[in-house]
Design a protein around this motif. Sequence first.
Motif, PDB file in Angstrom:
ATOM      1  N   THR A  86       0.865  -1.176   0.000  1.00  9.20           N
ATOM      2  CA  THR A  86       0.000   0.000   0.000  1.00  9.20           C
ATOM      3  C   THR A  86       0.902   1.227   0.000  1.00  9.20           C
ATOM      4  OG1 THR A  86      -1.327  -1.255   1.553  1.00  9.20           O
ATOM      5  CG2 THR A  86      -1.920   1.071   1.256  1.00  9.20           C
ATOM      6  N   ASN A  87       0.648   2.155  -0.912  1.00  5.84           N
ATOM      7  CA  ASN A  87       1.504   3.334  -0.944  1.00  5.84           C
ATOM      8  C   ASN A  87       0.969   4.448  -0.040  1.00  5.84           C
ATOM      9  OD1 ASN A  87       3.424   5.195  -1.462  1.00  5.84           O
ATOM     10  ND2 ASN A  87       2.935   5.480  -3.625  1.00  5.84           N
ATOM     11  N   ASN A 168      -8.096  12.482  -4.666  1.00 10.38           N
ATOM     12  CA  ASN A 168      -8.252  11.028  -4.577  1.00 10.38           C
ATOM     13  C   ASN A 168      -7.576  10.415  -3.363  1.00 10.38           C
ATOM     14  OD1 ASN A 168      -9.709  10.912  -7.022  1.00 10.38           O
ATOM     15  ND2 ASN A 168      -7.783  11.270  -8.094  1.00 10.38           N
ATOM     16  N   LYS A 169      -7.083  11.281  -2.492  1.00 12.24           N
ATOM     17  CA  LYS A 169      -6.479  10.720  -1.279  1.00 12.24           C
ATOM     18  C   LYS A 169      -6.686  11.663  -0.095  1.00 12.24           C
ATOM     19  CE  LYS A 169      -1.909  12.252  -2.832  1.00 12.24           C
ATOM     20  NZ  LYS A 169      -0.599  11.845  -3.331  1.00 12.24           N
ATOM     21  N   LYS A 193      -9.096   4.040   2.145  1.00 13.07           N
ATOM     22  CA  LYS A 193      -8.745   5.266   1.420  1.00 13.07           C
ATOM     23  C   LYS A 193      -7.248   5.298   1.118  1.00 13.07           C
ATOM     24  CE  LYS A 193     -12.853   7.144   1.890  1.00 13.07           C
ATOM     25  NZ  LYS A 193     -13.357   7.586   3.202  1.00 13.07           N
ATOM     26  N   LYS A 194      -6.864   6.093   0.127  1.00  5.74           N
ATOM     27  CA  LYS A 194      -5.447   6.358  -0.132  1.00  5.74           C
ATOM     28  C   LYS A 194      -4.989   7.427   0.849  1.00  5.74           C
ATOM     29  CE  LYS A 194      -2.968   6.485  -3.997  1.00  5.74           C
ATOM     30  NZ  LYS A 194      -2.556   6.922  -5.365  1.00  5.74           N
ATOM     31  N   SER A 196      -2.020   9.956   2.702  1.00  4.39           N
ATOM     32  CA  SER A 196      -0.717  10.597   2.818  1.00  4.39           C
ATOM     33  C   SER A 196      -0.721  11.341   4.146  1.00  4.39           C
ATOM     34  CB  SER A 196      -0.470  11.545   1.654  1.00  4.39           C
ATOM     35  OG  SER A 196      -1.507  12.490   1.566  1.00  4.39           O
TER      36      SER A 196
END
Lengths: 249, 249
Positions: A86-87, A168-169, A193-194, A196
Amino acid sequence: MDNKTNNLSHKSIRLFTNNTLERHLLIKIDGEDYHYLKNVMRISSGDELFLFNGIEGEWKSKVVQITRKYIKLEILHKNREQINYTNIECFFSPLNNNRHNYIIEKLTELGILSFTPVLTSYCNIRKFNQSKAFLRGKEAAEQCGLLQVPNVNEMIKFNELLKQEFKNKILIFFDEESPLKNPIEIINSLKGKKISFLIGPEGGFSDIERASILELNNVVRLSLGSRILRADTAAIVSASIIQFTFGDI
Amino acid sequence: MDNKTNNLSHKSIRLFTNNTLERHLLIKIDGEDYHYLKNVMRISSGDELFLFNGIEGEWKSKVVQITRKYIKLEILHKNREQINYTNIECFFSPLNNNRHNYIIEKLTELGILSFTPVLTSYCNIRKFNQSKAFLRGKEAAEQCGLLQVPNVNEMIKFNELLKQEFKNKILIFFDEESPLKNPIEIINSLKGKKISFLIGPEGGFSDIERASILELNNVVRLSLGSRILRADTAAIVSASIIQFTFGDI
């Protein structure tokens, strides 16, 4: 704790390479990695080590030749299939005495694979050694058994962070002025969810910067508690909480 | 991130002292703290700084005299009442290059107030500088706004750890060979209990040691995930998870 680290670093050496990995291929190792294998690990002909390139999994290889300039390896067989992690992207501020390299090392161990330094108003470090930071992440990935090495991006200015597309994140903003809430519960609700996350500089964010971040779309503001954590501690704590809450362990 | 750290270290100096703290008392600062205030912080007569002794809260004081051997402070008034923190005890193994001091610094920031080094079979560090480790914890406590400094105990041998009385408390054993479980969920179920936790050495525990730990009463065996974490990373991750799960933030 890390018996495995021990095994990896002393018994099974792991090396990231940009080479294609395929059975029977012969590849040459030179530069830093050559020095590491020859002078630090004192490798000999016939020794075996693991290679990974972030794409084709982990392969066992054997030293077939050691010259004064390179080491030649023969690739034997695939040992582990490639894993796609997962990034989770980390935005951070460069720290005094290159302590941000410590962030990269520890967060790589915790599975963070993308790092972007952000230049903010109160940040008194203006230069960022991208290749040194990359090497620190590469070394951590090699030692901790990852099958990918983290990306270390070029330093961006704060305003460029604001232009980032967070459509999108989610951007988790660990803000010392955030009211106390249970971060685990909130991160739990972001599953799927993506993600950061953003770690501030030693001097904190300016009021203008803080306000601009909170105006972005898809920002979740969290507190790391009532304690005063240094920036590098905050980074490790944030990554731990995100990874353990997501259950990506 | 740590605007407050910045304020504390540059604007409001905090110092731990063994002195009694009471209004109008005059106290002398000498030794390391004298050097720190005079040469590092370049303090002048009339400057104000905070004192705490772990018992009587935090007090504001004023520099009234600077000689070649000491600094005299006058205690002005109480700034914060004493806080008594939950005592979570950390047992750890000494690490190469004194990296255990890093554990003490970071875990102090995270509110751990008792540290006991444990000598295990695979630990290749046989000496532990207790006073240096204490200073590292004291400094972290001063910088991160704590009202207590952590205890750093003498090094004990592994067998003495086994003799410890875990009747009235839980020992969380972060064991790399533990099957993967959600640590947050399990720690959550321990709320209200007295907690201590154990971090192994670089080389891991021996099979005999591992078995002896698991035979103790009141041991909870947890995994820190599939990743290979270095001992110092594992320590910070463990403390973060315990503190954030307990909600003591």
